[in-house]
Design an enzyme around this catalytic site. Structure first.
Site, PDB file in Angstrom:
ATOM      1  N   ASP A  26       0.898  -0.856  -0.625  1.00 47.54           N
ATOM      2  CA  ASP A  26      -0.142  -0.245   0.559  1.00 47.54           C
ATOM      3  C   ASP A  26       0.893   0.609   0.091  1.00 47.54           C
ATOM      4  O   ASP A  26       1.380   1.821   1.036  1.00 47.54           O
ATOM      5  CB  ASP A  26      -0.946   0.114   1.508  1.00 47.54           C
ATOM      6  CG  ASP A  26      -1.876   0.869   0.990  1.00 47.54           C
ATOM      7  OD1 ASP A  26      -1.854   1.984   0.315  1.00 47.54           O
ATOM      8  OD2 ASP A  26      -2.968   0.622   2.015  1.00 47.54           O
ATOM      9  N   GLU A  56       8.558  -3.932  -8.835  1.00 49.19           N
ATOM     10  CA  GLU A  56       9.301  -3.772  -7.831  1.00 49.19           C
ATOM     11  C   GLU A  56      10.270  -2.778  -8.594  1.00 49.19           C
ATOM     12  O   GLU A  56      10.161  -1.060  -8.334  1.00 49.19           O
ATOM     13  CB  GLU A  56      10.063  -4.429  -7.029  1.00 49.19           C
ATOM     14  CG  GLU A  56       9.465  -4.646  -6.216  1.00 49.19           C
ATOM     15  CD  GLU A  56       8.625  -5.942  -6.637  1.00 49.19           C
ATOM     16  OE1 GLU A  56       7.798  -6.720  -5.877  1.00 49.19           O
ATOM     17  OE2 GLU A  56       8.040  -6.228  -8.064  1.00 49.19           O
TER      18      GLU A  56
END
Length: 810
Positions: free
Chosen positions: A69, A138
């Site tokens: 998040d 990522e």
């Protein structure tokens, strides 16, 4: 039916099956601390229940789970709180899913990204519908899927996991099925789940618990793996640059590479919800589409990077002097430029390393880049790196002493420094050796991230001169093939490592402060398709990308001129055309490798040199790497006249298919013993066992408990053995020689065919270096003359400055 109440999950229990649906629609099913805690609680309840044998993990129809998040991270950063999500709870959740005493079924619909992929990879059974897609995003934010990768590698193998993480590309459900990430695929995934549960529901709790306990014993995920994963995760989420990128995206919807706010997001989800526990963002565009098209963005061109204030490699419009390295000649236009070899590259590289040419020979392990090779190059005004890989500190110590004795006054040399995560203390001892011998130049190889010994070496050489300028006595040439590995070398040393060295008294306060003003490595060697460990990169792609990264970091860090980073090229350089291509791409120095292995001075056998001398450009192949066998890393080696690549691949396939040596059928076992090993498997294990008992007793104990690991060690013995065979020139197992080599060797052989260098017995490392540079300079001169012959008055040089032909300069 017993309903359990959670804030992030919808949970129900039906007989022996517990269903847990991730329910955070307001955040795109992103992962936060509450979700991890509640999922762990679900598995605790399932484990404690005498009835539950299966947990089915589901998401929303359009998104299974999108990752960490970012909104929570951004809020924490804004409030000055710790932004690092504790990764240990997530790692243990994955481990519980993979090896706890219930079976985990992941039912995937829609998007699974980053940490969501981790939940999938850790499951025992993965069922997906045709809408499912999978990505690891990522690296778009400078993060690393550290906690996810061990479980993903377990499912798909190293290279496929590496591809997903490295490219950040999205794969669809069919590709995921082919790769083994998805076990069952269909248009009606609910029906597939029901069919699987009909069989899984018949299993007993005791039987499932025993089975999963057995899988734990076979697990390739060790405590060492956990430690590395957690440390890496904490590091990247604590990095201020990454946190800034996350905040920028969460608050403004702007990606790290963008200058402005995007017009919209493709998903329609809030920007802050596009995340993952080990990172996230909207998945990258599919192959062949542009980022603007895939994300429905308004295209805005980025600003071109500012020009670097470099000393040109070739002179501009001024009167020539005796120091000129490009001499205009008043003859036929195509012959008017004579370029001297010293003109190639950046003079600051020569000054830093104390050499006459911007040329280095890379290290080759076990002293193949030998004392004789390094001293020959050093005395010729070039830089050679001694190959320390696989050598004990005493042997390295003796080699340095011999090199220094063989070099003329003021001549330079370099030493290889290998990352050694298995034995960090050995890496530190090597650095201490270099400090004692006052080694000025090291080639840093196989580093995924900076280490304490490497940082110590760099900082221990810092000081100031009488004018207050930074003095850099220790130079690191960092070999890299990926931007995410390169960037930490371009930045100053990690502050936490600097503090640790300072606290231990290994550097001075002045050195710690100076370390914030210089990059960790002042020379970045971009390695394309090369011998041994290689990503098989393309120089035409890598060089511009790495130079752009270097320019950006130089601007951001505002380094003083004496500390700006230089970028060089390695891999595939075996002819003047290749060397000129490297310099034209912006290389400020070049590093050769394979071609030096086939010289008189190279520390390998004559039999190997005989093979290398006859190679063509297509006579190498990729094979599993012995030192990283279990994870599927690959090396490039000779295939012509050897069975090594094929046999190494066969061993890896056997490792993937079987869990113990004892599972091999009699025919396969006989083949290994008679053809590969030339001895019994029991004899191989005894030799391996004796080595481990001496060097790694902890690993021996683990191997004796784990049959699959013991099998891997037996197979790895072949890789050590094949190297010994090659280096000794054994006549009995010539087909098993492991010879690391890239296609540059074949290109070199083609170039020198019919000349005095055709035979390796006439090839000396300094001679071929001088010949290569001289012919490269001559080729450049011809190219410049061709420009002039076609009426071009300003001829592009190698570093962005024009070269003005003599007629114009006058």
């Amino acid at each position: 039916m017993d309903r359990l109440t959670y804030s992030t999950l919808r949970v129900r229990e039906e007989g022996s099956v517990l269903f847990a649906r991730i329910h955070r629609p307001e955040a795109g099913n992103a992962i936060n601390a509450d979700l991890v805690h509640e999922l762990n609680d679900v598995f605790t309840r399932a484990s404690a229940s005498p009835a539950v044998t299966v947990v089915v993990l589901e998401g929303l129809p359009e998104v299974f789970c999108f990752g960490a998040d970012f909104r929570a991270i951004s809020d924490a950063a804004r409030q000055g709180q710790d932004t690092a999500f504790d990764p240990e709870h997530m790692f243990e959740l994955f481990r519980r899913m993979a090896y706890g005493d219930v079976l985990t079924v992941a039912h995937v619909r829609g998007r699974a990204n980053a940490g969501g992929v981790g939940l999938v990879a850790a499951s025992d059974v993965v069922i997906a519908d045709e809408s499912a897609s999978f990505s690891l995003s990522e690296l778009l934010f400078g993060l690393i899927p550290a906690v996810v990768l061990p479980y993903l590698i377990r499912r798909t193998g190293f290279q496929r996991a590496h591809y997903l993480a490295g490219t950040t590309q999205t794969i669809d459900s069919r590709q995921a099925h082919e790769w083994g990430l998805v076990d069952a695929l269909g248009a009606d995934s609910h029906a597939l789940v029901r069919r699987h549960l009909q069989r899984l529901g018949r299993l007993s709790k005791k039987g499932v618990a025993r089975y999963k306990a057995y899988l734990r014993e076979l697990s390739p995920i060790s405590e060492h793996t956990k430690g590395v994963a957690l440390a890496t995760n904490r590091e990247v989420f604590a990095d201020p640059d990454n946190v800034r990128a996350i905040r920028r995206f969460a608050e403004r919807g702007v990606f790290p590479w963008e200058d402005t706010v995007p017009a919209a997001t493709a998903t329609g989800l809030p920007a802050a919800s596009l995340n993952t526990v080990t990172a996230a963002a909207p998945a990258p565009p599919p192959p062949g589409s542009s980022p603007d098209a895939s994300t429905n963005r308004t295209h805005r061109p980025s600003h071109a990077p500012a020009a670097r204030d470099e000393q040109p490699a070739l002179p501009g419009p001024r009167a020539p002097s005796t120091e000129d390295t490009v001499e205009p000649q008043h003859h036929h236009p195509a012959e008017r430029f004579t370029v001297l070899p010293q003109a190639l590259g950046n003079p600051r590289f020569r000054e830093a390393h104390g050499i006459d040419y911007n040329y280095a020979a890379g290290a080759m392990y076990k002293g193949i880049a030998s004392v004789e090779l390094v001293t020959a190059l050093g005395n010729a005004g070039m830089l050679g790196f001694f190959g320390t890989g696989g050598l004990a500190p005493d042997a390295i110590d003796q080699a340095i002493t011999r090199i220094k004795r063989g070099l003329g006054p003021g001549r330079a040399y370099g030493m290889n420094l290998l990352s050694n995560p298995q034995e960090p203390e050995l890496e530190m001892r090597t650095v201490e050796l270099y400090l004692r011998h006052k080694v000025r130049s090291v080639e840093a190889s196989a580093y995924v991230r900076p280490t304490l010994p490497l940082v110590r070496y760099r900082l221990a050489g810092l000081g100031t001169d009488g004018n207050g300028r930074i003095r850099q006595d220790h130079h690191i040439v960092a070999k890299v093939s990926r931007t995410e590995v390169a960037e930490p070398f371009l930045r100053p040393a990690p502050p936490e490592m600097v503090r640790q060295l300072l606290d231990r008294g290994l550097i001075t306060p002045e050195q710690a402060e100076l370390g914030t003003r210089v990059p960790l490595a002042q020379d970045l060697c971009v390695e394309a398709d090369s011998a041994g460990h290689t990503d098989g990169g393309n120089a035409y792609v890598l060089m511009p990308v790495m130079r752009a990264l270097r320019d950006r970091v130089n601007r951001e860090e505002a380094y003083p001129p004496e500390a700006e980073v230089r970028v060089g090229a390695a891999g595939g350089i075996g002819s003047p055309d290749a060397a000129l291509a490297a310099f034209t791409l912006g290389a400020e120095f070049i590093v050769t490798g394979s071609i030096n292995q086939c010289t008189v001075e190279a520390g390998t056998s004559d039999a190997v040199k005989d093979i290398l001398q006859d190679l063509g450009a297509h006579d190498t192949d990729y094979a599993p790497a012995g030192d990283m066998f279990e994870v599927g890393a690959r090396v490039q080696a000779v295939k012509k006249g050897t069975f090594f690549p094929a046999r190494a691949q066969k061993l890896y396939e056997l490792y993937l298919r079987h869990n113990a040596i004892e599972e091999l059928d009699a025919r396969t076992r006989a083949m290994l013993e008679d053809k590969y090993f030339k001895r019994s498997i029991d004899e191989v294990w005894e030799e391996t066992r004796a080595h481990l008992a001496r060097r790694f007793p902890d690993r021996l104990a683990e191997a004796e408990r784990n049959p699959k690991q013991r099998m891997a060690l037996v197979f790895r013995w072949y890789f050590v053995h094949s190297t010994r065979l090659a280096m000794s020139g054994s006549t009995t197992q010539r087909v098993d020689y492991q010879i690391h080599c890239g296609p540059a060797m074949g290109a070199f052989n083609s170039w020198v065919k019919g000349t005095d260098l055709e035979s390796w017995r006439s090839r000396r490392a300094d001679v071929i270096a001088e010949r290569l540079l001289r012919e490269t300079a001559a080729l450049l001169g011809r190219r410049l003359g061709e420009y002039a012959a076609h009426g071009t008055h300003a001829v592009p040089a190698l570093h962005g400055e024009p070269v003005i032909p003599a007629t114009t300069a006058e």
